[in-house]
Design an enzyme around this catalytic site. Sequence first.
Site, PDB file in Angstrom:
ATOM      1  N   LYS A   1       0.843  -1.196   0.000  1.00 16.21           N
ATOM      2  CA  LYS A   1       0.000   0.000   0.000  1.00 16.21           C
ATOM      3  C   LYS A   1       0.883   1.252   0.000  1.00 16.21           C
ATOM      4  O   LYS A   1       2.085   1.187   0.247  1.00 16.21           O
ATOM      5  CB  LYS A   1      -0.907  -0.004   1.234  1.00 16.21           C
ATOM      6  CG  LYS A   1      -0.159   0.010   2.560  1.00 16.21           C
ATOM      7  CD  LYS A   1      -1.116  -0.004   3.728  1.00 16.21           C
ATOM      8  CE  LYS A   1      -0.343   0.047   5.056  1.00 16.21           C
ATOM      9  NZ  LYS A   1      -1.226   0.138   6.212  1.00 16.21           N
TER      10      LYS A   1
ATOM     11  N   TYR B   1      14.142  32.182   0.735  1.00 14.85           N
ATOM     12  CA  TYR B   1      12.991  32.987   1.124  1.00 14.85           C
ATOM     13  C   TYR B   1      13.138  33.534   2.548  1.00 14.85           C
ATOM     14  O   TYR B   1      13.723  32.880   3.431  1.00 14.85           O
ATOM     15  CB  TYR B   1      11.709  32.143   1.061  1.00 14.85           C
ATOM     16  CG  TYR B   1      11.233  31.863  -0.352  1.00 14.85           C
ATOM     17  CD1 TYR B   1      10.891  32.901  -1.217  1.00 14.85           C
ATOM     18  CD2 TYR B   1      11.107  30.555  -0.809  1.00 14.85           C
ATOM     19  CE1 TYR B   1      10.448  32.644  -2.503  1.00 14.85           C
ATOM     20  CE2 TYR B   1      10.652  30.280  -2.089  1.00 14.85           C
ATOM     21  CZ  TYR B   1      10.328  31.331  -2.939  1.00 14.85           C
ATOM     22  OH  TYR B   1       9.889  31.069  -4.213  1.00 14.85           O
TER      23      TYR B   1
END
Length: 826
Positions: free
Chosen positions: A492, A721
């Site tokens: 999964k 940033y």
Amino acid sequence: MYTISKIASVVAGSIISNTDIDPKISDILIDSRKLISPKGTIFIALKTRKNDGHKYISSLYQRGLRYFLVSTLPVDTENLTKAHFIVVDDTLAALQQLVSNKRKNFNIPIIGISGSNGKTIIKEWLFQMLQPDKEIIRSPKSYNSQIGVPLSVWQIKSQHELAIFEAGISEPDEMQKLQTIIQPTLGIFTNIGQAHDENFINTNQKIGEKLKLFTKVDTLIYNLDHSEIQGIIIRSQILESVKPFTWSNKQVADLQITKAEKIENGIHLIALFKEGEIDIQIPFIDAASIENSCHVWATMLHLGYDNDVIKERMLKLNPVAMRLELKEGINNCSIINDSYNSDISSLVIALDFLNQQNQHNKKTLILSDILQSGKSDLDLYQEIALLLENKNIDRLIGIGPAISRMHDQFNLDVQFFLSTEEFLNKFSFTNFQNESILLKGARFFEFEQISKVLQQKSHQTVLEINLDAMISNLNYFRLKLKPETNMMIMVKAFSYGSGSYEIANIMQYFRADYLAVAYADEGVELRKSGINLPIMVMSPDDQSFDSILKYNLEPEIYSFTILNKLEEAIKKNILPKNKPVKIHLKIDTGMHRLGFEPDNIDELIKRLNANKQIYPTSIFTHLAASGDPRFDDFTHQQVTSLNEASEKIQSHCDHSLIKHVLNSSGISRFPDYHLDMVRLGIGLYGLSPNPLEEKNLQNIGSLKTSITQIKHLKIGESVGYNRAYVCKEDKTIGIIPIGYADGLNRLLGNEKSQVIVNDTKVSIIGDICMDMCMIDLSETTAQEGDDVIIFSNQQHIKELANVAQTIPYEILTGISRRVKRVYFRE
């Protein structure tokens, strides 16, 4: 030539057969999946802790095989009327006896190589160095085990003038058996490391065991600088009967290295030999390659080669491709790259890997001339043509003058080109569509040019998945189970970020019993890619049942609501009554996620009995804390609750239900609860909450990128940033193409975590951006294009998880699908 009667005589076996015919045997088979031709092949049914070859006798018989060496006769012997059986007590011992007997028929020099590291590299480099002068047989890849060695030695034929075999051991008393099989005349002891330390009292015992390979050689080559090896050699008194040929960087030796200086693209080595100065250049700079090169140099000198010849050939040494890589290619193709060498043995291995790929129906081989095979072109390419036919290859693209001349030997879709350049210029790559392509070429043909064209373009960040490590982890847990206990593999969440199909495919090949996915679309994708194992869907929803029924998936049923949806889908799809839908019943025993409550069981039994188109296959629960000893009492309560629910449902069921409860962390801790099946998830990927257990597991993944640009900043300049990082001194920074869109958690920025550049840990500085981040290179000599390791064996994924205040599962599953996955096997 061996016959059935001769083999029986050699291994002291009994012949069981309905005929007096004494057929000739030329080939040995131990893996039923790798049958090339049944003619002249005997299957040796080995019993190991992981498997039993006797289970595959009937299927091999149906495929035309008639000769078997067994320790027990199959129960359906009366149906195998044309079979010849040789019955022995121990099939592995018989295999070793048989090959040891064959070895005695050949009086040629045989080089035996052992040690902890470098065996395969030295073997392959010696092959490169000696191939121009001699017809050589050598171990394929890393065939150096109790099984691999006899398979290698069996390949000796009358035309061979020299053999090179490697031998490895993992526990005491193994090497003596390998010595009897190889019977080397020249030995190379590479070095000693920590591999398999857990199986030996100490390093000295391990050295002594490895030394047993060389007890009857004429000469032993080794490095005096490994003091532990030298000490055991002296104390063993082996030098009373064996002549040493030594080399050293530090002391007087037969070959004494006096200087090693770095030059452009390599290392220049200067040494003293027979009171004179000699030198070589090698096209490598790492310490391991230098050591391996010195072993090769010493061996060539011992064999009497002039140093000028050695020097010329050493400079041309090629890197040894230690792994087969599987990558995404253009036009929805899969590319397997094995383009560093080409011979029959390695071709068989590569074709087997190709045939493990089921995502495409079509399989194409791009093959160069096989150089210096020792066979005539006609014999060689007739053998290859038969091999391709038996391996079900759909298309061959041959490159080189020799294979082009033999075009009429191939009975399949073929195209031929005289050179790689001609192929690249004339072939339309749009002709490759939805197929698996194996590149197999001699280094001379430079197939890396073809590989670059075929690979799907992607950015520089890759997640490398070591399939051999994954198989090792599978076997670690499999050995803890009883033979009758099944194993379900959790694939999964894109196989915990590792790639669903590729992992499912290798698990299918290594005979997992079940797969489990989270959602139906994951199961559908696997079915479309050729996965035919049973697949449990853990979180079905009302929109997915049509797909579940269409693709023969098996839903987990955890509530009456979802049971109602399944029954509605069965009615709508008008399924035949003789083909009920297999389901898996989940019981909530205390986790309080999905699952039927204990007081639902009576009503559940009524519903199941009322609908014969539903077939309960298993019943299970999910443990809340199987890895935490503090909650063992609660775990025991959960298992008791499951047993109570299971007994109740089983009493109203006309077939046996599979019962399962344990996940990865529970398999080792609760052997009494293995029941009928266990579910292996994160343990397959090398992770465990138990540090002691994790030492026995292998890391399977390495997340890597490279430096895109380097900048030199002045004090006071900022990075990224929000000016989150300001240089307090002049700095050198690197920009790397991995960001939070790739799965790099933003909490790892601003000097909180590190990556590895050229074996040096460097900090991530500034905020992590969407597609990139910046690293501090001030203390390195890194250059643009150098590799950057985010996590690997050098830096465990847990280190990043701890900084990001999460768990390794989240780091793995968070790696974006835009990060290319590269799968490889050694």
